[in-house]
Design a protein around this motif. Structure first.
Motif, short mmCIF file in Angstrom:
data_model
loop_
_atom_site.label_atom_id
_atom_site.label_comp_id
_atom_site.label_asym_id
_atom_site.label_seq_id
_atom_site.Cartn_x
_atom_site.Cartn_y
_atom_site.Cartn_z
N MET A 1 -1.00 64.60 41.59
CA MET A 1 0.36 65.01 41.92
C MET A 1 0.87 66.07 40.94
O MET A 1 1.86 66.71 41.21
CB MET A 1 1.29 63.80 41.93
N ARG A 2 0.14 66.24 39.85
CA ARG A 2 0.52 67.26 38.88
C ARG A 2 0.46 68.64 39.53
O ARG A 2 1.19 69.54 39.15
CB ARG A 2 -0.43 67.16 37.69
N GLU A 3 -0.42 68.77 40.52
CA GLU A 3 -0.59 70.03 41.23
C GLU A 3 0.72 70.50 41.87
O GLU A 3 0.99 71.70 41.92
CB GLU A 3 -1.68 69.85 42.30
N ARG A 5 3.60 70.45 40.77
CA ARG A 5 4.51 71.06 39.81
C ARG A 5 4.08 72.46 39.37
O ARG A 5 4.80 73.10 38.62
CB ARG A 5 4.67 70.16 38.59
N SER A 6 2.93 72.90 39.84
CA SER A 6 2.44 74.20 39.39
C SER A 6 2.97 75.33 40.29
O SER A 6 3.11 75.16 41.50
CB SER A 6 0.91 74.23 39.36
N SER A 82 -7.68 69.63 47.68
CA SER A 82 -7.03 68.34 47.40
C SER A 82 -6.13 67.95 48.57
O SER A 82 -5.68 68.81 49.35
CB SER A 82 -6.20 68.44 46.12
#
Length: 177
Positions: A1-3, A5-6, A82
């Motif tokens: 889920m960090r993706e 925020r990019s 992803s």
């Protein structure tokens, strides 16, 4: 889920939206019948193929230039994408295609608009046959995309955009009628 925020993720999703908008606008626009006579299948096939090739070349470095939900699903299934990115791409592609069709609808005079490029099965072709043709044409397109973007073909001259566009045009030439 960090993706999520990019900024690169959101740039890629925006690229897929823009690519799908332009693809629908250009491809469907070329499919409209501006003059009397039979529909120009070659013109529509080339328009879709050239639009795909151009957009893959222009946006491929940002998002991969999928433009097509079948390509996104294939990349997801091949573990090349992803799940959050695939869902973002699919939503962007759907909304982009709707926006492109909406822009075309607004720009096109009512007598020319017709069904706005909507296709239907030929009277002699049943739903099962149409589904099989669509599956086969989608498979050849997906295979071409995977082969064109295969890292093992790095030394090959040329761009991946051209074979992808030709593959799409070929599918239209075979399947539209």
């Amino acid at each position: 889920m960090r993706e999520l925020r990019s900024s690169s993720f959101w740039r890629a999703v925006l690229a897929e939206f823009l690519g799908s908008l332009l693809y629908a606008l250009l491809g469907l626009g070329a499919s409209l019948r501006w003059a009397q006579g039979p529909p120009n299948v070659l013109g529509a096939a080339l328009a879709f193929g050239l639009a795909q090739a151009t957009l893959v070349q222009a946006l491929g470095h940002v998002s991969g230039g999928h433009i097509n939900p079948a390509i996104t699903v294939a990349f997801l299934m091949a573990s090349q994408l992803s799940l959050p990115r695939a869902l973002g791409y699919l939503l962007a592609q759907l909304l982009g295609a709707l926006a492109g069709a909406g822009v075309l609808y607004g720009l096109t005079p009512a007598p020319v608009r017709g069904t706005l490029g909507l296709t239907a099965l030929h009277p002699g072709v049943g739903p099962g046959q149409g589904t099989v043709v669509e599956l086969l044409l989608t498979a050849q397109f997906v295979l071409c995309v995977f082969a064109s973007f295969d890292d093992r073909h790095d030394g090959r001259p040329g761009s991946a955009a051209l074979p992808v566009g030709f593959s799409l045009a070929l599918g239209h030439l075979f399947g539209v009628r």
